[in-house]
Write an enzyme that holds these catalytic residues in place. Structure first.
Site, PDB file in Angstrom:
ATOM      1  N   TYR A 154       0.838  -1.215   0.000  1.00 22.75           N
ATOM      2  CA  TYR A 154       0.000   0.000   0.000  1.00 22.75           C
ATOM      3  C   TYR A 154       0.868   1.259   0.000  1.00 22.75           C
ATOM      4  O   TYR A 154       0.460   2.319  -0.459  1.00 22.75           O
ATOM      5  CB  TYR A 154      -0.933  -0.043   1.216  1.00 22.75           C
ATOM      6  CG  TYR A 154      -2.208   0.775   1.079  1.00 22.75           C
ATOM      7  CD1 TYR A 154      -3.064   0.592  -0.007  1.00 22.75           C
ATOM      8  CD2 TYR A 154      -2.556   1.714   2.039  1.00 22.75           C
ATOM      9  CE1 TYR A 154      -4.235   1.326  -0.122  1.00 22.75           C
ATOM     10  CE2 TYR A 154      -3.731   2.448   1.935  1.00 22.75           C
ATOM     11  CZ  TYR A 154      -4.567   2.249   0.858  1.00 22.75           C
ATOM     12  OH  TYR A 154      -5.724   2.974   0.756  1.00 22.75           O
ATOM     13  N   LYS A 161      -3.586   8.112   3.524  1.00 18.89           N
ATOM     14  CA  LYS A 161      -4.818   7.829   4.286  1.00 18.89           C
ATOM     15  C   LYS A 161      -4.689   8.339   5.732  1.00 18.89           C
ATOM     16  O   LYS A 161      -5.684   8.784   6.315  1.00 18.89           O
ATOM     17  CB  LYS A 161      -5.135   6.331   4.268  1.00 18.89           C
ATOM     18  CG  LYS A 161      -5.669   5.824   2.932  1.00 18.89           C
ATOM     19  CD  LYS A 161      -6.924   6.564   2.477  1.00 18.89           C
ATOM     20  CE  LYS A 161      -7.619   5.878   1.312  1.00 18.89           C
ATOM     21  NZ  LYS A 161      -8.638   6.756   0.675  1.00 18.89           N
TER      22      LYS A 161
HETATM   23  N1  LIG Z   1     -11.095  -0.585  -2.965  1.00 19.73           N
HETATM   24  C1  LIG Z   1     -10.665  -0.742  -1.724  1.00 19.73           C
HETATM   25  O1  LIG Z   1     -10.166  -1.801  -1.342  1.00 19.73           O
HETATM   26  C2  LIG Z   1     -10.808   0.397  -0.742  1.00 19.73           C
HETATM   27  C3  LIG Z   1     -10.741   0.113   0.643  1.00 19.73           C
HETATM   28  C4  LIG Z   1     -10.856   1.178   1.552  1.00 19.73           C
HETATM   29  C5  LIG Z   1     -11.018   2.478   1.086  1.00 19.73           C
HETATM   30  N2  LIG Z   1     -11.073   2.706  -0.266  1.00 19.73           N
HETATM   31  C6  LIG Z   1     -11.240   4.092  -0.714  1.00 19.73           C
HETATM   32  O2  LIG Z   1     -12.515   4.246  -1.296  1.00 19.73           O
HETATM   33  C7  LIG Z   1     -12.471   5.365  -2.165  1.00 19.73           C
HETATM   34  C8  LIG Z   1     -13.086   4.977  -3.500  1.00 19.73           C
HETATM   35  O3  LIG Z   1     -12.283   4.014  -4.134  1.00 19.73           O
HETATM   36  P1  LIG Z   1     -12.878   2.748  -4.913  1.00 19.73           P
HETATM   37  O4  LIG Z   1     -12.261   1.541  -4.306  1.00 19.73           O
HETATM   38  O5  LIG Z   1     -14.345   2.848  -5.022  1.00 19.73           O
HETATM   39  O6  LIG Z   1     -12.171   2.871  -6.351  1.00 19.73           O
HETATM   40  P2  LIG Z   1     -12.585   3.666  -7.678  1.00 19.73           P
HETATM   41  O7  LIG Z   1     -11.388   3.544  -8.573  1.00 19.73           O
HETATM   42  O8  LIG Z   1     -13.882   3.188  -8.210  1.00 19.73           O
HETATM   43  O9  LIG Z   1     -12.755   5.164  -7.158  1.00 19.73           O
HETATM   44  C9  LIG Z   1     -11.679   6.064  -7.012  1.00 19.73           C
HETATM   45  C10 LIG Z   1     -12.186   7.376  -7.558  1.00 19.73           C
HETATM   46  O10 LIG Z   1     -11.241   8.430  -7.379  1.00 19.73           O
HETATM   47  C11 LIG Z   1     -11.476   9.316  -8.431  1.00 19.73           C
HETATM   48  N3  LIG Z   1     -10.377  10.253  -8.621  1.00 19.73           N
HETATM   49  C12 LIG Z   1      -9.060   9.980  -8.810  1.00 19.73           C
HETATM   50  N4  LIG Z   1      -8.385  11.131  -8.995  1.00 19.73           N
HETATM   51  C13 LIG Z   1      -9.291  12.152  -8.912  1.00 19.73           C
HETATM   52  C14 LIG Z   1      -9.224  13.563  -9.027  1.00 19.73           C
HETATM   53  N5  LIG Z   1      -8.055  14.188  -9.272  1.00 19.73           N
HETATM   54  N6  LIG Z   1     -10.370  14.307  -8.887  1.00 19.73           N
HETATM   55  C15 LIG Z   1     -11.539  13.685  -8.631  1.00 19.73           C
HETATM   56  N7  LIG Z   1     -11.681  12.345  -8.525  1.00 19.73           N
HETATM   57  C16 LIG Z   1     -10.566  11.595  -8.669  1.00 19.73           C
HETATM   58  C17 LIG Z   1     -11.647   8.398  -9.654  1.00 19.73           C
HETATM   59  O11 LIG Z   1     -12.305   9.073 -10.700  1.00 19.73           O
HETATM   60  C18 LIG Z   1     -12.495   7.293  -9.062  1.00 19.73           C
HETATM   61  O12 LIG Z   1     -13.860   7.560  -9.283  1.00 19.73           O
HETATM   62  C19 LIG Z   1     -11.006   5.805  -2.240  1.00 19.73           C
HETATM   63  O13 LIG Z   1     -10.784   6.833  -1.304  1.00 19.73           O
HETATM   64  C20 LIG Z   1     -10.287   4.550  -1.790  1.00 19.73           C
HETATM   65  O14 LIG Z   1      -8.994   4.808  -1.291  1.00 19.73           O
HETATM   66  C21 LIG Z   1     -10.996   1.685  -1.178  1.00 19.73           C
END
Ligand SMILES: NC(=O)c1ccc[n+]([C@@H]2O[C@H](COP(=O)([O-])OP(=O)(O)OC[C@H]3O[C@@H](n4cnc5c(N)ncnc54)[C@H](O)[C@@H]3O)[C@@H](O)[C@H]2O)c1
Length: 255
Positions: A154, A161
């Site tokens: 990570y 984070k």
């Molecule tokens: N997938 C996992 O395992 C997981 C676990 C815990 C937390 N998260 C968090 O959840 C959130 C959503 O991620 P996800 O897993 O749904 O993946 P995802 O790839 O579907 O979503 C990530 C989003 O970030 C957006 N993004 C990136 N750069 C950007 C910018 N400059 N301006 C605006 N938007 C931007 C992308 O367009 C995308 O929609 C993130 O914060 C991620 O870190 C994910």
């Protein structure tokens, strides 16, 4: 049928694919009675295509959260559509490839800076861009991956984070007087686009196969989506600066 978001107007960032946590937040929010407006990055067309799969139509606004012009025009565009907001979902994370996957000791600051800007500072940017629309108070919800621990692969998303978690607490401190709550969901691993961009994500996620007290399905973002909706609702009225784990209990298992 009444829902827990009846009459609420919610802005949701981060809908990219059906696997996006934000897509499921939007779906459950609409099912619970909310009017939803989406923001899109990198292109509105992608998000518009996925938005067609939601139960109800949702307008899409372009927003690169690092672009000050986009941030400055956001409130005006949302006001034209919805008038005001009761809640905002920050579901945004990004780190360049050389900041992930085992390169922690060699990552240049430019890449760390990008990860911090997009993934942590943007919570403040988004909150302040939307604040003029929430004069009656409201709920801001973001997504973290438990930053108390050093995870495999990570890398610099971990410090990003940690910064996001601290930013949420400081926003909660400074926006409480305006009736604004700011909380995070700490989600377990989901096979989204963001996850696929982490080399070795499966190794990281494997912890859930052996340690989770409750069953965990990496292909199901709905539990995270439902919890976001709970925080957007009136059912957490005096909770702010909080991080709620939606990880099937992995955070509290020692070994
Ligand atoms: N997938 C996992 O395992 C997981 C676990 C815990 C937390 N998260 C968090 O959840 C959130 C959503 O991620 P996800 O897993 O749904 O993946 P995802 O790839 O579907 O979503 C990530 C989003 O970030 C957006 N993004 C990136 N750069 C950007 C910018 N400059 N301006 C605006 N938007 C931007 C992308 O367009 C995308 O929609 C993130 O914060 C991620 O870190 C994910």
């Amino acid at each position: 049928m009444s829902g827990i978001l009846d009459g609420k107007r919610i802005l949701i960032t981060g809908v990219l694919m059906e696997s996006s946590i934000a897509f499921h937040a939007a779906k459950v929010a609409q099912e619970q009675g909310a009017e939803v407006i989406l923001t899109a990055f990198p292109r509105p067309t992608l998000t518009e295509r996925i938005a067609k799969k939601l139960p109800k139509p949702a307008k899409v606004i372009e927003l690169d959260v690092t672009n000050q012009e986009h941030l400055d025009r956001l409130a005006g565009l949302v006001r034209e559509e919805l008038g005001s907001l009761d809640g905002v979902v920050h579901s945004i994370g990004f780190a360049p490839q050389d900041a992930l996957g085992g390169n922690f000791l060699n990552t240049p600051f430019e890449s760390v800076s990008t990860a911090m800007h997009v993934s942590a500072f943007s919570l403040k940017s988004l909150a302040m861009a939307c604040k003029p629309l929430m004069s009656e108070g409201g709920s801001i919800v973001g997504l973290t991956f438990d930053a108390q621990y050093a995870w495999p692969q990570y890398d610099w998303m971990g410090p990003a984070k940690a910064a996001l978690e601290a930013t949420s607490r400081y926003l909660a401190r400074d926006l409480g007087k305006d009736g604004l709550r700011c909380n995070l969901i700490s989600a377990g691993p989901i096979r989204s686009m963001a996850a696929k961009s982490i080399p070795g994500f499966e190794e990281l996620a494997d912890v859930w196969n052996t340690r989770a007290p409750l069953a965990w399905d990496m292909n199901d973002p709905e539990p995270a989506g439902r919890s976001i909706v709970a925080l957007l609702s009136d059912f957490f009225p005096r909770t702010t600066g909080e991080i709620i784990h939606v990880d099937s209990g992995v955070h509290m298992i020692g070994a």
